[in-house]
Design a protein around this motif. Sequence first.
Motif, short mmCIF file in Angstrom:
data_model
loop_
_atom_site.label_atom_id
_atom_site.label_comp_id
_atom_site.label_asym_id
_atom_site.label_seq_id
_atom_site.Cartn_x
_atom_site.Cartn_y
_atom_site.Cartn_z
N ASP A 1 -40.33 -8.20 -54.04
CA ASP A 1 -40.63 -6.85 -53.94
C ASP A 1 -39.97 -6.07 -55.26
O ASP A 1 -40.48 -5.15 -55.83
CB ASP A 1 -40.31 -6.21 -52.94
N ASP B 1 -42.81 -6.98 -48.47
CA ASP B 1 -41.76 -7.06 -47.37
C ASP B 1 -41.14 -5.76 -47.30
O ASP B 1 -40.89 -5.61 -46.08
CB ASP B 1 -40.79 -8.34 -47.77
N SER B 2 -40.65 -5.16 -48.30
CA SER B 2 -39.86 -3.95 -48.07
C SER B 2 -40.47 -2.87 -48.95
O SER B 2 -40.29 -2.80 -50.13
CB SER B 2 -38.28 -4.19 -48.54
N GLU B 3 -41.01 -1.86 -48.37
CA GLU B 3 -41.69 -0.79 -49.12
C GLU B 3 -40.75 0.00 -49.85
O GLU B 3 -41.05 0.46 -51.14
CB GLU B 3 -42.55 -0.06 -48.25
N LEU B 4 -39.73 0.35 -48.99
CA LEU B 4 -38.51 1.08 -49.90
C LEU B 4 -37.91 0.40 -51.27
O LEU B 4 -37.99 0.94 -52.30
CB LEU B 4 -37.43 1.38 -48.84
N LEU B 5 -37.84 -0.65 -51.06
CA LEU B 5 -37.41 -1.59 -52.32
C LEU B 5 -38.25 -1.79 -53.35
O LEU B 5 -38.10 -1.29 -54.44
CB LEU B 5 -37.05 -3.00 -51.86
N PHE B 6 -39.82 -1.86 -52.94
CA PHE B 6 -40.74 -1.79 -53.76
C PHE B 6 -40.91 -0.47 -54.69
O PHE B 6 -41.11 -0.53 -55.75
CB PHE B 6 -42.12 -2.12 -53.06
N PRO C 1 -35.26 -10.24 -55.26
CA PRO C 1 -36.24 -10.41 -54.20
C PRO C 1 -37.73 -9.87 -54.94
O PRO C 1 -37.75 -9.32 -55.98
CB PRO C 1 -35.85 -9.18 -53.36
N SER D 1 -38.16 0.18 -56.93
CA SER D 1 -38.22 -0.96 -58.34
C SER D 1 -39.59 -0.08 -59.09
O SER D 1 -39.43 -0.25 -60.40
CB SER D 1 -38.28 -2.17 -57.80
#
Length: 121
Positions: free
Chosen positions: A92, A25-30, A90, A33
């Motif tokens: 991700d 869903d969120s590449e930046l968050l992924f 989340p 992390s």
Amino acid sequence: MEGKTHIAGGVAAGVFYLTYGEPVDSELLFIGSCVLGALIPDIDHTGSTLGRKVPLLDDIISGVFGHRTITHSLLFIILAFILFKWTSWPPDLEFGILIGHSQPFVVGCSHRARDSVFMAF
């Protein structure tokens, strides 16, 4: 490895997954992390990149477990996975931490057998 190497490895593991794995869903968050997950194994080393950001944590973990033990083990990854089942973070974020943390573990297991796949101590 140094902190910058862990960071690069976390980014590489995240980009590899985004390229060949399922979408998130969120590449930046992924990716962020994944970087955090890649830095976690060295929290058992006093003066580590993450240890300098979270004072005393590296001293406590190093004092109790020593260096290259619990945080460099498959047991730690399994415990993190179980812990994430109880959180409402989340997906991700959770998956990125696991992917990022697994990267130095896999590299460590392949590097002169320093890390044991099953032994935490």
